[in-house]
Write an enzyme that holds these catalytic residues in place. Sequence first.
Site, mmCIF file in Angstrom:
data_model
loop_
_atom_site.group_PDB
_atom_site.id
_atom_site.type_symbol
_atom_site.label_atom_id
_atom_site.label_comp_id
_atom_site.label_asym_id
_atom_site.label_seq_id
_atom_site.Cartn_x
_atom_site.Cartn_y
_atom_site.Cartn_z
ATOM 1 N N PHE A 207 0.819 -1.206 0.000
ATOM 2 C CA PHE A 207 0.000 0.000 0.000
ATOM 3 C C PHE A 207 0.853 1.257 0.000
ATOM 4 C CE2 PHE A 207 -3.190 -2.928 1.625
ATOM 5 C CZ PHE A 207 -4.375 -2.447 1.105
ATOM 6 N N ASP A 208 0.415 2.243 -0.763
ATOM 7 C CA ASP A 208 0.892 3.610 -0.610
ATOM 8 C C ASP A 208 0.264 4.165 0.667
ATOM 9 O OD1 ASP A 208 1.870 6.281 -1.307
ATOM 10 O OD2 ASP A 208 -0.201 6.697 -1.879
ATOM 11 N N ALA A 209 0.819 5.250 1.202
ATOM 12 C CA ALA A 209 0.292 5.826 2.442
ATOM 13 C C ALA A 209 -0.646 7.004 2.190
ATOM 14 C CB ALA A 209 1.440 6.257 3.350
#
Length: 231
Positions: free
Chosen positions: A7-9
């Site tokens: 996941f990206d944040a």
Amino acid sequence: MYQWLLFDADNTLFDFSLAEEKAFQATFAAQNLPFSDKTFQQYKQINKIVWEQFEQGLLTPDEVKVTRFERLFEALHIEQDSKRFSTAYTDQLSLRDDLLDGVEALLATLAPTYKMGLITNGLKKVQRSRLARSSIQSYFDPVIISEEVGSKKPETKIFDVAFTAMGNPAKASVLIIGDSLSSDILGGINYGIDTCWYNPSRKPNSDRLPLTYEIQSLDQLPQLLAEKKGN
């Protein structure tokens, strides 16, 4: 099919748009500067350009921190110590752990089935603090932050670091989920892993990148994964 979800944040899990507005407003107030929505929108435009230059390798993380405010204050004709302001802003931003709606429920749903990692181009001080303050830190191992590893999405090196930390899984078993075409999705494509573009605003894929999936809402992800697993 997938064992790992990367996941990206920001603006994928964390509500970074809200966080930066609140941090920006608080910093302006602390410095006795007049805040307006127009000023904030001007900052967002400048900040977007600065981060794009960072992705292109034209600016370092330290230059990003200060350059965006140098350009803003120059445009506003304000005399201000950009380095000091940057430090104050970063301090404020690191306190903001606002999540997008549904994130906690999503991760709780996915955790029994998938291993999950976090891969972000954010600043170390900000990302470590926000993650530690949040309710979702325990879901992610590894956590890869560009400033810590000396590389950023979409570069290959940051994915090499992530895959080493993940135990070098097969690329076919990893899916990256993120909101940025230029960093998350392009990085995933270049590295040879499947991609899921989180696109709540329904922006056009102007570069016609060969996405694997596209979702407009995070609650679409579990069903997408279940269908893929069934195939």
